[in-house]
Design a protein around this motif. Structure first.
Motif, mmCIF file in Angstrom:
data_model
loop_
_atom_site.group_PDB
_atom_site.id
_atom_site.type_symbol
_atom_site.label_atom_id
_atom_site.label_comp_id
_atom_site.label_asym_id
_atom_site.label_seq_id
_atom_site.Cartn_x
_atom_site.Cartn_y
_atom_site.Cartn_z
ATOM 1 N N UNK A 111 0.834 -1.201 0.000
ATOM 2 C CA UNK A 111 0.000 0.000 0.000
ATOM 3 C C UNK A 111 0.860 1.239 0.000
ATOM 4 N N UNK A 112 0.241 2.418 0.020
ATOM 5 C CA UNK A 112 1.003 3.667 -0.067
ATOM 6 C C UNK A 112 1.885 3.940 1.150
ATOM 7 N N UNK A 113 1.570 3.325 2.290
ATOM 8 C CA UNK A 113 2.341 3.639 3.497
ATOM 9 C C UNK A 113 3.186 2.472 3.994
ATOM 10 N N UNK A 114 3.109 1.338 3.329
ATOM 11 C CA UNK A 114 3.877 0.191 3.809
ATOM 12 C C UNK A 114 3.454 -1.077 3.121
ATOM 13 N N UNK A 115 4.029 -2.185 3.559
ATOM 14 C CA UNK A 115 3.652 -3.464 2.976
ATOM 15 C C UNK A 115 3.504 -4.530 4.036
ATOM 16 N N UNK A 116 2.792 -5.587 3.668
ATOM 17 C CA UNK A 116 2.503 -6.698 4.565
ATOM 18 C C UNK A 116 2.753 -7.987 3.796
ATOM 19 N N UNK A 117 3.419 -8.938 4.446
ATOM 20 C CA UNK A 117 3.520 -10.283 3.877
ATOM 21 C C UNK A 117 2.673 -11.214 4.729
ATOM 22 N N UNK A 118 1.593 -11.724 4.149
ATOM 23 C CA UNK A 118 0.776 -12.680 4.897
ATOM 24 C C UNK A 118 1.195 -14.083 4.481
ATOM 25 N N UNK A 119 1.192 -15.016 5.432
ATOM 26 C CA UNK A 119 1.639 -16.375 5.110
ATOM 27 C C UNK A 119 0.492 -17.280 4.680
ATOM 28 N N UNK A 120 -0.712 -16.744 4.669
ATOM 29 C CA UNK A 120 -1.872 -17.460 4.144
ATOM 30 C C UNK A 120 -2.955 -16.453 3.809
ATOM 31 N N UNK A 121 -3.989 -16.925 3.090
ATOM 32 C CA UNK A 121 -5.111 -16.025 2.836
ATOM 33 C C UNK A 121 -5.543 -15.922 1.390
ATOM 34 N N UNK A 122 -4.797 -16.565 0.460
ATOM 35 C CA UNK A 122 -5.202 -16.480 -0.944
ATOM 36 C C UNK A 122 -6.101 -17.668 -1.281
ATOM 37 N N UNK A 123 -7.291 -17.379 -1.764
ATOM 38 C CA UNK A 123 -8.248 -18.441 -2.126
ATOM 39 C C UNK A 123 -8.882 -18.145 -3.491
ATOM 40 N N UNK A 124 -9.373 -19.213 -4.117
ATOM 41 C CA UNK A 124 -10.359 -19.073 -5.181
ATOM 42 C C UNK A 124 -11.702 -19.293 -4.488
#
Lengths: 196, 196
Positions: A111-124
């Motif tokens: 995003x404009x103020x930072x970033x996040x790495x999530x280790x799960x959460x992507x789905x169809x």
């Protein structure tokens, strides 16, 4: 006089493009401390909205520079993509009901103020129909039931294993993704019909 | 002893990615005078092949840098894309049977030796099944018949309006595009079943 078995069970169809749900913590990491999502337009489900804010997401192979955030914030961050999108990102997310994200791939979110790495959460997202309790009662449909729904015209298909979700917080709407919309020729605003 | 009505009508599925068919004239304009397509690998239909050669295609909105040519050459140049691809290109091609290209959008095609602008030829291919005449006779299916075919697993769909094409030059194979493959979870090598 009326019979639920003879009434045509027409359901409006909404085709969902790729989108993301964020936690409040992640909103603040991406947009700045104290920031919150702002409403761009309401969605079909009461209280849900498309936010003005977007993020970029980066997979191992490809990225999308502008993914719409849907609000309000949730307990877990979740990116919903089509299978076509998943190939572009270089991920193989499973088909899941929204909210079921154990053992799913992670993603880098910027995003404009930072970033996040999530280790799960992507789905169809598994196709589903939201029923208000009154619709479900009228049609004899129960929560979690799997339905068959005919959608589309010259390219019509019958979607099987369509998950029924029933709540007095829901408005009647069938959600399919862009692959399903394109394969059936269906657009948002079309109607599907629940069949036997 | 056997009955066509009780035999399960299983058909192998092939998921077709975007591809292009060219005339010999266009091959020479794109690859050089006297050049011809060379075979990369055979396809399921006898005599058909994926060529080593690829071209770039440019629509009003987007482009694809590497589109596979399928041979042998044909009487008319035809680009087959998914509806997803069509949005990327900025085109709205109709759903058509292969070879039916009147009133379809054109496209700019670029090869290593030149380029061609065709004023028609872009289609979304209508899903279809190639039947060898013997398969069709055994199952009581006639050329141009529209069929219903169940495909896929946890994301299974029934494709309706599946066009039967019958010839003693054909091998049994169902062709769907990438949108249809992704929407149904089907991959090349899976099987569909023709249903009543």
């Amino acid at each position: 006089m009326s019979s639920s078995s003879t009434e045509s069970k027409k359901v409006p169809v909404g085709v969902s493009a790729r989108h993301i749900h964020l936690t409040q913590e992640h909103v603040e990491l991406l947009f700045g401390a104290g920031e919150s999502l702002t409403e761009f337009k309401p969605l079909s489900q009461p209280g849900q909205f498309a936010a003005n804010e977007t993020v970029a997401v980066y997979g191992p192979k490809g990225s999308f520079p502008k993914v719409r955030i849907l609000g309000p914030v949730r307990k877990a961050t979740q990116l919903e993509v089509s299978r076509t999108d998943a190939f572009s990102l270089g991920l193989q997310p499973p088909l899941r009901e929204s909210g079921s994200i154990d053992d799913t791939p992670g993603i880098r979110i910027v995003g404009p103020a930072g970033e996040v790495n999530v280790d799960k959460g992507v789905i169809v997202a598994a196709r589903h129909i939201h029923f208000h309790t009154s619709d479900a009662v009228r049609w004899g449909i129960t929560d979690k039931q799997l339905l068959r729904v005919r959608v589309g015209g010259e390219r019509g298909v019958v979607f099987e294993q369509v998950l029924a979700r029933v709540s007095d917080q829901f408005a009647l709407d069938m959600h399919i993704d862009t692959d399903e919309g394109n394969a059936s020729g269906a657009n948002t605003g079309d109607f599907g019909e629940i069949i036997e």
